[in-house]
Design a protein around this motif. Sequence first.
Motif, short mmCIF file in Angstrom:
data_model
loop_
_atom_site.label_atom_id
_atom_site.label_comp_id
_atom_site.label_asym_id
_atom_site.label_seq_id
_atom_site.Cartn_x
_atom_site.Cartn_y
_atom_site.Cartn_z
N GLU A 38 0.85 -1.19 0.00
CA GLU A 38 0.00 0.00 0.00
C GLU A 38 0.89 1.24 0.00
N ILE A 39 0.52 2.22 -0.79
CA ILE A 39 1.29 3.46 -0.90
C ILE A 39 0.64 4.53 -0.03
N ASN A 40 1.45 5.18 0.79
CA ASN A 40 0.97 6.24 1.69
C ASN A 40 -0.27 5.82 2.46
N ALA A 41 -0.18 4.66 3.09
CA ALA A 41 -1.31 4.09 3.81
C ALA A 41 -1.32 4.56 5.26
N PHE A 46 -0.77 7.52 12.04
CA PHE A 46 0.37 7.83 11.18
C PHE A 46 0.11 7.36 9.75
N TYR A 47 1.02 7.75 8.85
CA TYR A 47 1.03 7.26 7.48
C TYR A 47 2.40 6.69 7.19
N GLY A 48 2.43 5.62 6.40
CA GLY A 48 3.70 5.04 5.98
C GLY A 48 3.87 5.22 4.49
N ALA A 55 2.13 -8.34 6.93
CA ALA A 55 3.46 -8.54 7.51
C ALA A 55 3.77 -7.52 8.61
N ARG A 56 2.94 -6.50 8.70
CA ARG A 56 3.14 -5.39 9.65
C ARG A 56 4.52 -4.74 9.43
N VAL A 57 4.77 -4.39 8.16
CA VAL A 57 6.01 -3.73 7.75
C VAL A 57 5.66 -2.38 7.15
N ILE A 58 6.41 -1.38 7.58
CA ILE A 58 6.29 -0.02 7.04
C ILE A 58 7.65 0.36 6.47
N VAL A 59 7.66 0.82 5.23
CA VAL A 59 8.89 1.30 4.59
C VAL A 59 8.83 2.82 4.57
N GLU A 60 9.88 3.45 5.05
CA GLU A 60 10.00 4.91 5.05
C GLU A 60 11.19 5.31 4.19
N ILE A 61 10.98 6.28 3.33
CA ILE A 61 12.04 6.78 2.46
C ILE A 61 12.13 8.28 2.67
#
Length: 129
Positions: A38-41, A46-48, A55-61
Amino acid sequence: MNGTTALREQLRRCCPGTRSEPERRVPRALTTRNFRMEINARVGRFYGDLVDFRARVIVEIDGRAFHIDPATFTSDRRRQNTLVLDGWLVLPYSAATVMSDLDGVVEEIMTVVRRRRKSTNSPPPAETF
């Protein structure tokens, strides 16, 4: 309604709502590998940048300029700690790393998300807002 599926795919590929080129490159590269996040979910309050709920994974760039202000840096650490305490794994990447090693970043994200999906073997949790 013919074409709706194709239109949705095109909209998803163009990654609306992302703020920077690195934030657009990662989802595009994942999509090319037929891997979806998901993009900007929204995750709670908060938003990721990229989120996999199962998987309960958030990617931050983030770029260096984003954290130049001490208050922003501190706020981001608190946010990350809150998410980790709630069972999320936050994978932070610098914009510079994404631009210089996109394939490595994407492979790492896919590996981590797949491992966590296997370890949960359960349906994605209901979103809390």
